[in-house]
Scaffold this motif. Structure first.
Motif, PDB file in Angstrom:
ATOM      1  N   ALA A 165       0.837  -1.205   0.000  1.00  0.00           N
ATOM      2  CA  ALA A 165       0.000   0.000   0.000  1.00  0.00           C
ATOM      3  C   ALA A 165       0.871   1.254   0.000  1.00  0.00           C
ATOM      4  N   GLU A 166       1.961   1.221   0.753  1.00  0.00           N
ATOM      5  CA  GLU A 166       2.870   2.374   0.797  1.00  0.00           C
ATOM      6  C   GLU A 166       3.548   2.576  -0.561  1.00  0.00           C
ATOM      7  N   VAL A 167       3.932   1.478  -1.189  1.00  0.00           N
ATOM      8  CA  VAL A 167       4.569   1.568  -2.510  1.00  0.00           C
ATOM      9  C   VAL A 167       3.581   2.132  -3.521  1.00  0.00           C
ATOM     10  N   GLU A 168       2.339   1.656  -3.471  1.00  0.00           N
ATOM     11  CA  GLU A 168       1.321   2.151  -4.399  1.00  0.00           C
ATOM     12  C   GLU A 168       1.016   3.628  -4.149  1.00  0.00           C
ATOM     13  N   ARG A 169       0.999   4.037  -2.899  1.00  0.00           N
ATOM     14  CA  ARG A 169       0.743   5.440  -2.566  1.00  0.00           C
ATOM     15  C   ARG A 169       1.850   6.344  -3.114  1.00  0.00           C
ATOM     16  N   ARG A 170       3.092   5.916  -2.941  1.00  0.00           N
ATOM     17  CA  ARG A 170       4.210   6.726  -3.452  1.00  0.00           C
ATOM     18  C   ARG A 170       4.224   6.772  -4.984  1.00  0.00           C
ATOM     19  N   ALA A 171       3.882   5.659  -5.619  1.00  0.00           N
ATOM     20  CA  ALA A 171       3.855   5.634  -7.078  1.00  0.00           C
ATOM     21  C   ALA A 171       2.728   6.507  -7.612  1.00  0.00           C
ATOM     22  N   SER A 172       1.605   6.550  -6.907  1.00  0.00           N
ATOM     23  CA  SER A 172       0.477   7.349  -7.376  1.00  0.00           C
ATOM     24  C   SER A 172       0.724   8.843  -7.216  1.00  0.00           C
ATOM     25  N   MET A 173       1.734   9.216  -6.493  1.00  0.00           N
ATOM     26  CA  MET A 173       2.071  10.637  -6.360  1.00  0.00           C
ATOM     27  C   MET A 173       2.696  11.183  -7.645  1.00  0.00           C
ATOM     28  N   ASP A 174       3.249  10.296  -8.480  1.00  0.00           N
ATOM     29  CA  ASP A 174       3.885  10.727  -9.721  1.00  0.00           C
ATOM     30  C   ASP A 174       2.822  10.990 -10.784  1.00  0.00           C
ATOM     31  N   LYS A 175       2.910  12.125 -11.453  1.00  0.00           N
ATOM     32  CA  LYS A 175       1.927  12.540 -12.449  1.00  0.00           C
ATOM     33  C   LYS A 175       1.906  11.590 -13.641  1.00  0.00           C
TER      34      LYS A 175
END
Length: 148
Positions: free
Chosen positions: A114-124
């Motif tokens: 979940a943390e990895v997905e959250r950080r990846a979703s921050m990228d435009k």
């Protein structure tokens, strides 16, 4: 033909081959030759040999510059080979399993998806590509698609 119809036709000079005037009114070339044909030939040959000498001199100068450039390039490559690498270049050649990079026995980092997905979703860019992927999935589920 009458004389009037002849004068309307395009008049060409026999000496300079330009239109608009006759040889007797030619202003671009003199009536008498300035040099004989043999003298003109000698002058053209001298001009041609002078041009060839200049060309050969430019060729020699270009070869000299190319040799100098190759020498400088070889010296630069030698300096680059002996120059110590910075940290950014080392990761390509270093082993991934060295003692400094191996995880300690007591410390194992748990990866939270979940943390990895959250950080990846921050990228435009990641968000943009995820949207395109969702649209592709929707189109694949449709049964009736319009053909292009």
């Amino acid at each position: 033909m009458s004389a009037v119809s002849m004068s309307c036709a395009s008049v060409v000079c026999t000496r300079c081959r330009r239109a608009g005037h006759l040889a007797k009114n030619c202003q671009s070339l003199p009536f008498l030759l300035l040099q004989s044909v043999a003298e003109e030939r000698v002058q053209r040959q001298a001009q041609r040999s002078e041009n060839e000498k200049r060309f050969e001199a430019r060729q020699a100068e270009n070869e000299k510059k190319c040799a100098e450039l190759e020498c400088r390039r070889a010296a630069w490559e030698a300096r680059q080979a002996t120059r110590p690498r910075n940290e950014a270049d080392k990761w390509e050649s270093d082993s991934a399993r060295t003692e400094s990079t191996a995880p300690s026995a007591g410390f194992v980092d748990e990866v939270d998806s979940a943390e990895v997905e959250r950080r990846a979703s921050m990228d435009k860019e990641v968000r943009k590509l995820a949207k395109v992927l969702r649209e592709i999935c929707k189109l694949e589920k449709c049964e009736h698609l319009e053909t292009l």
